[in-house]
Design a protein around this motif. Sequence first.
Motif, PDB file in Angstrom:
ATOM      1  N   ALA A  13       0.815  -1.214   0.000  1.00 14.76           N
ATOM      2  CA  ALA A  13       0.000   0.000   0.000  1.00 14.76           C
ATOM      3  C   ALA A  13       0.850   1.266   0.000  1.00 14.76           C
ATOM      4  N   ILE A  14       1.939   1.271   0.759  1.00 16.06           N
ATOM      5  CA  ILE A  14       2.746   2.498   0.831  1.00 16.06           C
ATOM      6  C   ILE A  14       3.801   2.581  -0.265  1.00 16.06           C
ATOM      7  N   GLN A  45     -10.202  14.570  -6.918  1.00 16.62           N
ATOM      8  CA  GLN A  45     -10.940  13.888  -5.857  1.00 16.62           C
ATOM      9  C   GLN A  45     -11.038  12.383  -6.078  1.00 16.62           C
ATOM     10  N   PRO A  46     -11.328  11.907  -7.300  1.00 16.71           N
ATOM     11  CA  PRO A  46     -11.409  10.451  -7.473  1.00 16.71           C
ATOM     12  C   PRO A  46     -10.094   9.737  -7.145  1.00 16.71           C
ATOM     13  N   ALA A  47      -8.969  10.367  -7.466  1.00 17.49           N
ATOM     14  CA  ALA A  47      -7.663   9.756  -7.170  1.00 17.49           C
ATOM     15  C   ALA A  47      -7.432   9.694  -5.666  1.00 17.49           C
ATOM     16  N   VAL A  48      -7.753  10.766  -4.966  1.00 18.19           N
ATOM     17  CA  VAL A  48      -7.590  10.787  -3.506  1.00 18.19           C
ATOM     18  C   VAL A  48      -8.474   9.718  -2.878  1.00 18.19           C
ATOM     19  N   SER A  49      -9.715   9.633  -3.323  1.00 22.83           N
ATOM     20  CA  SER A  49     -10.637   8.632  -2.777  1.00 22.83           C
ATOM     21  C   SER A  49     -10.138   7.213  -3.036  1.00 22.83           C
ATOM     22  N   LEU A  52      -7.257   6.557  -0.669  1.00 20.86           N
ATOM     23  CA  LEU A  52      -7.781   6.381   0.695  1.00 20.86           C
ATOM     24  C   LEU A  52      -8.407   4.996   0.851  1.00 20.86           C
ATOM     25  N   GLY A  53      -9.067   4.523  -0.188  1.00 21.54           N
ATOM     26  CA  GLY A  53      -9.664   3.192  -0.144  1.00 21.54           C
ATOM     27  C   GLY A  53      -8.617   2.111   0.075  1.00 21.54           C
ATOM     28  N   VAL A  54      -7.493   2.227  -0.628  1.00 20.09           N
ATOM     29  CA  VAL A  54      -6.405   1.259  -0.460  1.00 20.09           C
ATOM     30  C   VAL A  54      -5.859   1.334   0.964  1.00 20.09           C
ATOM     31  N   LEU A  55      -5.630   2.546   1.443  1.00 19.43           N
ATOM     32  CA  LEU A  55      -5.084   2.728   2.791  1.00 19.43           C
ATOM     33  C   LEU A  55      -6.050   2.206   3.857  1.00 19.43           C
ATOM     34  N   VAL A  61      -5.487   3.827   7.455  1.00 17.89           N
ATOM     35  CA  VAL A  61      -6.395   4.969   7.589  1.00 17.89           C
ATOM     36  C   VAL A  61      -7.756   4.445   8.044  1.00 17.89           C
ATOM     37  N   SER A  62      -8.387   5.194   8.936  1.00 12.25           N
ATOM     38  CA  SER A  62      -9.751   4.874   9.338  1.00 12.25           C
ATOM     39  C   SER A  62     -10.641   6.059   8.982  1.00 12.25           C
ATOM     40  N   VAL A  63     -11.926   5.818   8.949  1.00 11.77           N
ATOM     41  CA  VAL A  63     -12.859   6.880   8.599  1.00 11.77           C
ATOM     42  C   VAL A  63     -13.967   6.947   9.638  1.00 11.77           C
ATOM     43  N   THR A  64     -14.325   8.181   9.985  1.00 11.70           N
ATOM     44  CA  THR A  64     -15.470   8.404  10.875  1.00 11.70           C
ATOM     45  C   THR A  64     -16.377   9.427  10.216  1.00 11.70           C
TER      46      THR A  64
END
Length: 116
Positions: A13-14, A45-49, A52-55, A61-64
């Motif tokens: 991932a990294i 934005q699609p690239a960042v998303s 983030l999905g991979v991470l 990475v976590s999401v709240t």
Amino acid sequence: MPRASTTTDVFNAIAEPKRRQIIEVLARRGALAVGALVLTLGMPQPAVSKHLGVLRKVGIVSVTKQGQQRLYQLEAKELKAVHDWANKFERHWSHQIDRIKERAERKSKAGRDGTR
């Protein structure tokens, strides 16, 4: 042999520089929404998303959810495997640094003494 999927482990991932940038931004600034990451990194934005999905899949990475926004935050403990692995090579770096320091000190002393 085919390369392992980016979502199989932290190392894969990294391997992507943009994902490392995201990790660095989250480490510096704390939890952020995708929009803030887009502005900070200058990426679409699609690239960042996607990154983030991979991470998220490997747990870095976590999401709240906070109101309408989803905040992404670094789970630094998940990078410990990388730290532990890289740490095995510290003696090699330290040895090189010691050698460079010794050479610099010898050159400096030789310059003060007028010898070369």
